[in-house]
Write a protein that holds these residues in place. Structure first.
Motif, short mmCIF file in Angstrom:
data_model
loop_
_atom_site.label_atom_id
_atom_site.label_comp_id
_atom_site.label_asym_id
_atom_site.label_seq_id
_atom_site.Cartn_x
_atom_site.Cartn_y
_atom_site.Cartn_z
N LYS A 1 24.08 15.20 -60.66
CA LYS A 1 24.22 15.58 -59.24
C LYS A 1 23.07 15.04 -58.38
CE LYS A 1 27.82 18.43 -59.68
NZ LYS A 1 29.07 18.27 -58.92
N ALA A 2 22.18 14.28 -58.97
CA ALA A 2 21.00 13.82 -58.24
C ALA A 2 21.35 13.00 -57.00
CB ALA A 2 20.10 13.00 -59.16
N THR A 3 22.34 12.08 -57.15
CA THR A 3 22.74 11.25 -55.99
C THR A 3 23.28 12.11 -54.87
OG1 THR A 3 23.24 9.43 -57.48
CG2 THR A 3 24.17 9.32 -55.28
N GLN A 4 24.13 13.09 -55.23
CA GLN A 4 24.68 13.98 -54.21
C GLN A 4 23.59 14.81 -53.55
OE1 GLN A 4 28.00 15.50 -56.93
NE2 GLN A 4 28.90 15.75 -54.89
N ALA A 5 22.61 15.25 -54.35
CA ALA A 5 21.52 16.06 -53.81
C ALA A 5 20.70 15.25 -52.80
CB ALA A 5 20.62 16.55 -54.94
N LYS A 6 20.44 13.95 -53.14
CA LYS A 6 19.72 13.09 -52.19
C LYS A 6 20.52 12.90 -50.90
CE LYS A 6 16.98 10.42 -55.52
NZ LYS A 6 16.73 9.07 -56.08
N SER A 7 21.84 12.75 -51.04
CA SER A 7 22.70 12.60 -49.87
C SER A 7 22.65 13.84 -48.98
CB SER A 7 24.15 12.33 -50.32
OG SER A 7 24.99 12.26 -49.20
N LYS A 8 22.66 15.02 -49.64
CA LYS A 8 22.58 16.27 -48.89
C LYS A 8 21.22 16.40 -48.17
CE LYS A 8 26.58 17.94 -50.34
NZ LYS A 8 27.73 18.07 -49.40
N ALA A 9 20.17 15.94 -48.84
CA ALA A 9 18.83 15.99 -48.23
C ALA A 9 18.77 15.12 -46.98
CB ALA A 9 17.78 15.57 -49.24
N LYS A 10 19.39 13.92 -47.07
CA LYS A 10 19.42 13.03 -45.89
C LYS A 10 20.24 13.66 -44.77
CE LYS A 10 18.85 8.66 -48.41
NZ LYS A 10 19.50 7.38 -48.79
N GLU A 11 21.36 14.29 -45.15
CA GLU A 11 22.20 14.94 -44.14
C GLU A 11 21.43 16.06 -43.45
OE1 GLU A 11 26.44 17.38 -43.80
OE2 GLU A 11 25.87 16.45 -45.71
N MET A 12 20.67 16.82 -44.26
CA MET A 12 19.89 17.93 -43.69
C MET A 12 18.80 17.40 -42.75
SD MET A 12 18.20 21.19 -45.65
CE MET A 12 16.84 20.31 -46.39
N ALA A 13 18.21 16.25 -43.09
CA ALA A 13 17.17 15.67 -42.25
C ALA A 13 17.71 15.22 -40.89
CB ALA A 13 16.50 14.50 -42.97
N ARG A 14 19.02 14.90 -40.88
CA ARG A 14 19.63 14.46 -39.61
C ARG A 14 20.00 15.62 -38.71
NH1 ARG A 14 22.31 10.74 -43.13
NH2 ARG A 14 24.15 12.08 -43.16
N LEU A 15 19.97 16.84 -39.21
CA LEU A 15 20.32 18.00 -38.40
C LEU A 15 19.11 18.45 -37.58
CD1 LEU A 15 22.35 20.11 -41.00
CD2 LEU A 15 23.26 18.83 -39.06
N HIS A 16 19.30 18.57 -36.30
CA HIS A 16 18.21 18.98 -35.41
C HIS A 16 18.67 20.14 -34.53
CE1 HIS A 16 15.77 15.53 -36.53
NE2 HIS A 16 16.83 14.75 -36.32
N SER A 17 17.82 21.10 -34.37
CA SER A 17 18.13 22.20 -33.45
C SER A 17 17.69 21.82 -32.05
CB SER A 17 17.42 23.49 -33.91
OG SER A 17 16.02 23.28 -33.95
N ILE A 18 18.20 22.54 -31.08
CA ILE A 18 17.84 22.31 -29.68
C ILE A 18 16.64 23.18 -29.34
CG2 ILE A 18 18.64 22.49 -27.29
CD1 ILE A 18 21.51 22.21 -28.37
N GLU A 19 15.62 22.57 -28.76
CA GLU A 19 14.43 23.34 -28.39
C GLU A 19 14.79 24.32 -27.28
OE1 GLU A 19 9.89 22.82 -26.62
OE2 GLU A 19 11.23 21.09 -26.78
#
Length: 593
Positions: A242-260
């Motif tokens: 699952k390592a590849t999927q986990a890295k993909s999820k980490a990149k997806e999470m990094a792209r998520l930004h909240s509104i200040e």
């Protein structure tokens, strides 16, 4: 749409304090922009930068090459004794009929044009400045707090003018109703930045609330998605399959930004300390005449003000509103008659320019403690300071570094801390922002003491839910009906006063021939007004004599001769009233030119 003014990345600092930071906005032709923001937010600084009075520390202001900018003079540009029309002609370099046309837009007509400007009431002097500003036909106006110290009549004249003005305008005002009636765009100055919204003030408040709700929902969804992704990473990140999927999820999470979402600025929460409730009268006014040595302002004042009354004192500048309050306060002696106070009635007074007399070396807290009654504690002073947005280290700020709005808030805090049963307030909302004005109005509505307040802020007076006391034409009297009825009536009168003048862009411009014709009518109108004035004087004299005779009859009820003389004076008074009505009708028929 052609851009007339553009602010790009402007910064402005005063010492270590940054007022504007990366301020950016573009204003097009015909836009009427209402500027809102807290005291000290940088609204006036922005105006001075736009007019060229100050330079930005960084960034630039781009003005259209053919821009004709008009702004209200902050000083008095007339010479001592200079009359209105000669001043306008000298100041603008324009012909008499052009200056007369501009003056007429602000109901400056007839004999007023021949009076010395510095002898006119404050509201009329502001009208002269407004006329001088528009006479040169600017296509964009910058108005910084134009409604401060204006009487309601002049405010309505300015409102009527702006509503029909084809050019653009940037208007700084804390008068919510005025901005609602005159502006179609809103510029908020907050945290040193500019936000321009294509809608009026109320629409911006609604939009801002929607944006806050949307940001909160978006941030909640982002947080939930991040938690879901983080859970996957935690569970499967160590597994080779699952390592590849986990890295993909980490990149997806990094792209998520909240509104200040910036913390909302604090708002004033004003609570006026309650006073001991007593029944009876606060003031009894008997045969009162007010004014100054050699100048009577108003007379024939007979009425009672009950404890717990909330009264809005209205009328044009120069009619005697401040004189009336000063007489109630005991600051001015009556010219005639008496002001009787009820038992244990003490007054606290807020004067128009009281904040100018603050000791610049005082801190917020030391000022409040100096003026507080002996029974009040330091915590009472701190609590009142907090009500007016002075909390934490702000209570140690010196008066000399406070803005005009902050000084006004400090004076009000000190006044309310005195816990007096009667408050006499003369234009307390000048320099206060929307939130503080409305908080003060709500607090006065709930106060169990007596309030008499001079104000031309329609939102504030409406929130007070006050009775109406009108000072006009040498008389002071309670007025029946709601405040809204009074404003509606005044609006009708204001529109009538400029009905003969060009109505902005709706009528063809009058030329020199029209101006000469208007000038020809002045003599006849002046005679009619003089006749009306004499009829008023005769009527007032007969009223005073009638009242004196009526008092004598009460003291000597068996004297038939006194009854006969009283009856004769009542007949004379009815005739005088008929003469006054005829004179008034003649003035109305000839118009207000």
């Amino acid at each position: 749409m052609k851009v007339l003014l553009q602010v790009k990345g402007v910064e402005k600092r005063y010492g270590s304090f940054t007022v504007l930071h990366d301020a950016t906005a573009a204003i097009g032709e015909g836009m009427k922009v209402g500027v809102m923001g807290r005291n000290g937010a940088g609204k006036s600084t922005l105006c001075r930068i736009l007019t060229g009075e100050e330079e930005p520390d960084a960034g630039e202001v781009i003005r259209a090459r053919d821009l004709r900018l008009g702004y209200l003079a902050q000083h008095d540009p007339w010479e001592p004794g200079e009359a209105v029309l000669p001043f306008l002609m000298r100041h603008t370099g324009l012909e008499e009929w052009v200056c007369g046309r501009a003056a007429a837009r602000f109901a400056l007509k007839g004999e007023v044009l021949e009076k010395a400007v510095d002898a006119l009431p404050g509201g009329f002097r502001t009208r002269v400045k407004l006329a001088a500003m528009i006479a040169e036909d600017p296509d964009f106006l910058i108005l910084d707090e134009p409604t401060n110290f204006l009487d309601l009549s002049t405010l309505l004249l300015l409102q009527e003018f702006l509503a029909g003005y084809r050019g653009g305008a940037l208007v700084v005002s804390h008068d919510r109703e005025f901005l609602k009636r005159t502006c179609d765009h809103t510029l908020e100055v907050e945290h040193g930045e500019l936000t321009l919204f294509p809608g009026d003030l109320e629409a911006w408040f609604e939009e801002k609330e929607v944006r806050m709700e949307l940001a909160a929902r978006t941030n909640a969804a982002v947080a939930a998605k991040k938690a879901q992704l983080q859970d996957f990473i935690n569970r499967f990140g160590a597994k080779a399959t699952k390592a590849t999927q986990a890295k993909s999820k980490a990149k997806e999470m990094a792209r998520l930004h909240s509104i200040e979402i910036r913390h909302p600025l604090p708002t004033a929460r004003i609570r006026i300390p309650p006073v001991e409730e007593r029944k009876g009268n606060a003031f009894v006014l008997e045969d009162l005449a007010i004014g100054y040595p050699g100048r009577r302002v108003a007379a024939g004042i007979h009425f009672t003000i009950e404890r717990g009354a909330r009264i809005a004192v209205v009328g044009d500048n120069g009619q005697g509103k401040t004189t009336f309050l000063r007489t109630l306060a005991g600051d001015l002696a009556p010219l005639q008659g008496t002001v009787k106070r009820g038992h244990a009635v003490e007054v606290a007074v807020y004067a128009q320019h009281v904040y100018e007399n603050l000791d610049p070396e005082d801190t917020v807290l030391s000022h409040l403690e100096k003026g507080a009654p002996f029974a009040q504690t330091r915590q009472d002073a701190l609590d009142m300071a907090g009500c007016f947005l002075f909390s934490g280290e702000a209570v140690n700020k010196k008066v000399e570094v406070l803005s005009g709005g902050e000084r006004a808030r400090l004076c009000l805090a000190g006044l309310l801390l005195q816990a007096k049963p009667v408050l006499l307030l003369d234009e307390p909302t000048n320099h206060l922002d929307f939130a503080t004005v409305e908080a003060l109005g709500a607090a006065l509505r709930e106060f169990n003491g007596t309030v008499l307040c001079i104000s031309h802020d329609r939102t504030f007076v409406s929130m007070m839910e006050a009775e109406i006391l009108e000072v006009d034409g040498g008389r002071v009297r309670m007025r029946a009906g709601e405040y809204g009825d009074y404003v509606d009536d005044l609006e009708r009168r204001v529109r009538a006063s400029i009905g003969a003048a060009p109505d902005g862009e709706k009528k063809e411009k009058k030329g020199a021939a029209d101006w000469a014709e208007a000038k020809r009518l002045r003599s006849e109108r002046a005679k009619a007004r003089n006749g009306l004035k004499k009829a008023e004087e005769r009527m007032r004299a007969l009223e005073a004599e009638r009242d004196r005779l009526a008092a004598a009859v009460r003291d000597h009820p068996s004297d038939a001769g006194r009854y006969r003389v009283l009856h004769e004076r009542e007949i004379d008074l009815r005739k005088a009233e008929e003469e006054w009505l005829a004179a008034q009708a003649l003035v109305e028929r000839l118009g207000e030119g």
